[in-house]
Design a protein around this motif. Structure first.
Motif, PDB file in Angstrom:
ATOM      1  N   SER A  99       0.833  -1.195   0.000  1.00 44.62           N
ATOM      2  CA  SER A  99       0.000   0.000   0.000  1.00 44.62           C
ATOM      3  C   SER A  99       0.869   1.247   0.000  1.00 44.62           C
ATOM      4  N   PRO A 100       1.174   1.768  -1.195  1.00 43.67           N
ATOM      5  CA  PRO A 100       1.977   2.983  -1.268  1.00 43.67           C
ATOM      6  C   PRO A 100       1.220   4.230  -0.802  1.00 43.67           C
ATOM      7  N   THR A 101      -0.109   4.155  -0.723  1.00 47.42           N
ATOM      8  CA  THR A 101      -0.911   5.308  -0.316  1.00 47.42           C
ATOM      9  C   THR A 101      -1.333   5.255   1.152  1.00 47.42           C
ATOM     10  N   ARG A 102      -0.922   4.220   1.867  1.00 45.06           N
ATOM     11  CA  ARG A 102      -1.297   4.017   3.272  1.00 45.06           C
ATOM     12  C   ARG A 102      -2.785   3.751   3.446  1.00 45.06           C
ATOM     13  N   GLU A 103      -3.463   3.237   2.413  1.00 44.70           N
ATOM     14  CA  GLU A 103      -4.884   2.950   2.516  1.00 44.70           C
ATOM     15  C   GLU A 103      -5.190   1.541   2.044  1.00 44.70           C
ATOM     16  N   LEU A 104      -6.132   0.885   2.751  1.00 45.48           N
ATOM     17  CA  LEU A 104      -6.678  -0.402   2.336  1.00 45.48           C
ATOM     18  C   LEU A 104      -8.194  -0.286   2.387  1.00 45.48           C
ATOM     19  N   ALA A 105      -8.883  -0.973   1.468  1.00 47.66           N
ATOM     20  CA  ALA A 105     -10.346  -0.933   1.425  1.00 47.66           C
ATOM     21  C   ALA A 105     -10.887  -2.321   1.116  1.00 47.66           C
ATOM     22  N   LEU A 106     -12.162  -2.521   1.406  1.00 44.19           N
ATOM     23  CA  LEU A 106     -12.876  -3.745   1.047  1.00 44.19           C
ATOM     24  C   LEU A 106     -13.837  -3.413  -0.083  1.00 44.19           C
ATOM     25  N   ILE A 107     -13.878  -4.276  -1.119  1.00 46.65           N
ATOM     26  CA  ILE A 107     -14.817  -4.073  -2.223  1.00 46.65           C
ATOM     27  C   ILE A 107     -15.473  -5.402  -2.570  1.00 46.65           C
ATOM     28  N   ASN A 108     -16.672  -5.316  -3.180  1.00 47.79           N
ATOM     29  CA  ASN A 108     -17.326  -6.524  -3.658  1.00 47.79           C
ATOM     30  C   ASN A 108     -16.991  -6.736  -5.132  1.00 47.79           C
ATOM     31  N   VAL A 109     -17.552  -7.782  -5.727  1.00 53.09           N
ATOM     32  CA  VAL A 109     -17.217  -8.141  -7.107  1.00 53.09           C
ATOM     33  C   VAL A 109     -17.491  -7.001  -8.073  1.00 53.09           C
ATOM     34  N   GLU A 110     -18.640  -6.388  -7.915  1.00 55.24           N
ATOM     35  CA  GLU A 110     -19.016  -5.331  -8.851  1.00 55.24           C
ATOM     36  C   GLU A 110     -18.259  -4.041  -8.589  1.00 55.24           C
ATOM     37  N   GLY A 111     -17.681  -3.900  -7.400  1.00 52.84           N
ATOM     38  CA  GLY A 111     -16.990  -2.673  -7.054  1.00 52.84           C
ATOM     39  C   GLY A 111     -17.946  -1.521  -6.792  1.00 52.84           C
ATOM     40  N   ARG A 112     -19.261  -1.824  -6.833  1.00 56.04           N
ATOM     41  CA  ARG A 112     -20.256  -0.769  -6.642  1.00 56.04           C
ATOM     42  C   ARG A 112     -20.458  -0.419  -5.182  1.00 56.04           C
ATOM     43  N   GLU A 113     -20.059  -1.318  -4.305  1.00 56.28           N
ATOM     44  CA  GLU A 113     -20.290  -1.080  -2.886  1.00 56.28           C
ATOM     45  C   GLU A 113     -18.946  -1.078  -2.159  1.00 56.28           C
ATOM     46  N   PRO A 114     -18.163  -0.019  -2.351  1.00 53.98           N
ATOM     47  CA  PRO A 114     -16.868  -0.005  -1.668  1.00 53.98           C
ATOM     48  C   PRO A 114     -17.063   0.091  -0.161  1.00 53.98           C
ATOM     49  N   GLY A 115     -16.222  -0.603   0.546  1.00 54.05           N
ATOM     50  CA  GLY A 115     -16.293  -0.591   1.998  1.00 54.05           C
ATOM     51  C   GLY A 115     -15.495   0.561   2.569  1.00 54.05           C
ATOM     52  N   PRO A 116     -15.265   0.520   3.854  1.00 55.98           N
ATOM     53  CA  PRO A 116     -14.521   1.602   4.497  1.00 55.98           C
ATOM     54  C   PRO A 116     -13.056   1.556   4.095  1.00 55.98           C
ATOM     55  N   VAL A 117     -12.405   2.681   4.242  1.00 48.81           N
ATOM     56  CA  VAL A 117     -10.963   2.755   3.982  1.00 48.81           C
ATOM     57  C   VAL A 117     -10.249   2.767   5.329  1.00 48.81           C
ATOM     58  N   LEU A 118      -9.313   1.848   5.498  1.00 51.18           N
ATOM     59  CA  LEU A 118      -8.473   1.808   6.691  1.00 51.18           C
ATOM     60  C   LEU A 118      -7.189   2.555   6.374  1.00 51.18           C
ATOM     61  N   VAL A 119      -6.891   3.579   7.145  1.00 46.42           N
ATOM     62  CA  VAL A 119      -5.651   4.331   6.962  1.00 46.42           C
ATOM     63  C   VAL A 119      -4.573   3.669   7.815  1.00 46.42           C
ATOM     64  N   LEU A 120      -3.481   3.312   7.161  1.00 45.15           N
ATOM     65  CA  LEU A 120      -2.385   2.591   7.809  1.00 45.15           C
ATOM     66  C   LEU A 120      -1.373   3.558   8.424  1.00 45.15           C
ATOM     67  N   PRO A 121      -0.630   3.107   9.432  1.00 46.56           N
ATOM     68  CA  PRO A 121       0.360   3.990  10.044  1.00 46.56           C
ATOM     69  C   PRO A 121       1.536   4.308   9.123  1.00 46.56           C
ATOM     70  N   ASP A 122       1.857   3.396   8.207  1.00 42.14           N
ATOM     71  CA  ASP A 122       2.986   3.584   7.288  1.00 42.14           C
ATOM     72  C   ASP A 122       2.653   2.977   5.938  1.00 42.14           C
ATOM     73  N   GLU A 123       3.306   3.468   4.883  1.00 49.64           N
ATOM     74  CA  GLU A 123       3.190   2.821   3.584  1.00 49.64           C
ATOM     75  C   GLU A 123       4.107   1.620   3.576  1.00 49.64           C
ATOM     76  N   GLY A 124       3.885   0.703   2.642  1.00 55.33           N
ATOM     77  CA  GLY A 124       4.765  -0.452   2.521  1.00 55.33           C
ATOM     78  C   GLY A 124       4.007  -1.740   2.320  1.00 55.33           C
ATOM     79  N   GLU A 125       4.714  -2.844   2.513  1.00 53.22           N
ATOM     80  CA  GLU A 125       4.130  -4.164   2.328  1.00 53.22           C
ATOM     81  C   GLU A 125       3.619  -4.688   3.668  1.00 53.22           C
ATOM     82  N   TYR A 126       2.389  -5.205   3.646  1.00 49.95           N
ATOM     83  CA  TYR A 126       1.723  -5.684   4.851  1.00 49.95           C
ATOM     84  C   TYR A 126       1.392  -7.170   4.747  1.00 49.95           C
ATOM     85  N   GLU A 127       1.577  -7.870   5.854  1.00 51.85           N
ATOM     86  CA  GLU A 127       1.084  -9.243   5.991  1.00 51.85           C
ATOM     87  C   GLU A 127      -0.418  -9.156   6.195  1.00 51.85           C
TER      88      GLU A 127
END
Length: 155
Positions: A99-127
């Motif tokens: 996540s180079p933007t420090r954000e992660l989100a949940l989406i469904n197949v259609e992408g029409r119902e995006p979920g909340p955005v979790l703002v991460l403490p740092d950019e980078g690779e996450y487990e």
């Protein structure tokens, strides 16, 4: 149903608390949804299709399988300062997401119902580790606990 009420916080995080957490409920179809880098739109999910009952990632997205083809689910997405503790439920697997933007989100197949955005403490690779939570009653939504933490950097 309020997605936060779909999870009992005492059993969700009994001993330690995450750095941050967001809750969502959404409709899924085709038996899957995704955790994606950024706020959702434009991420390639076609190479992150879950395999059976196991998560599948491509670095930008992690596909999560559901038990029903079309259903409403509840999800909690949390970020941790160190490797997240395990929880009860069915472990669907682990993956990594960048996540180079420090954000992660949940989406469904259609992408029409995006979920909340979790703002991460740092950019980078996450487990990423994903569990399907046990359903207590027939009225309960199928629940998913998705925990992420920054990958350790090699010394």
């Amino acid at each position: 149903m309020d997605p936060e009420n779909a999870f009992n916080s005492d059993t969700l995080f009994p001993d330690v608390q995450p750095w941050d957490a967001v809750y969502d409920s959404m409709w899924v179809s085709h038996g899957e949804f995704w955790l994606v880098a950024g706020d959702g739109p434009g991420v390639d999910t076609t190479t992150a299709i879950p395999r059976g009952d196991t998560v599948q990632g491509n670095g930008d997205a992690v596909g999560v399988p559901t038990t029903g083809s079309t259903d409403r689910i509840a999800a909690v997405l949390s970020v941790w300062d160190s490797p997240a503790p395990d929880r009860l439920g069915t472990l669907l697997g682990t993956s990594r997401i960048s996540s180079p933007t420090r954000e992660l989100a949940l989406i469904n197949v259609e992408g029409r119902e995006p979920g909340p955005v979790l703002v991460l403490p740092d950019e980078g690779e996450y487990e990423v580790k994903v569990w399907r939570c046990a359903v207590q009653t027939a009225d309960d939504l199928e629940g998913y606990d998705i925990r992420v933490w920054l990958c350790p950097t090699p010394e």
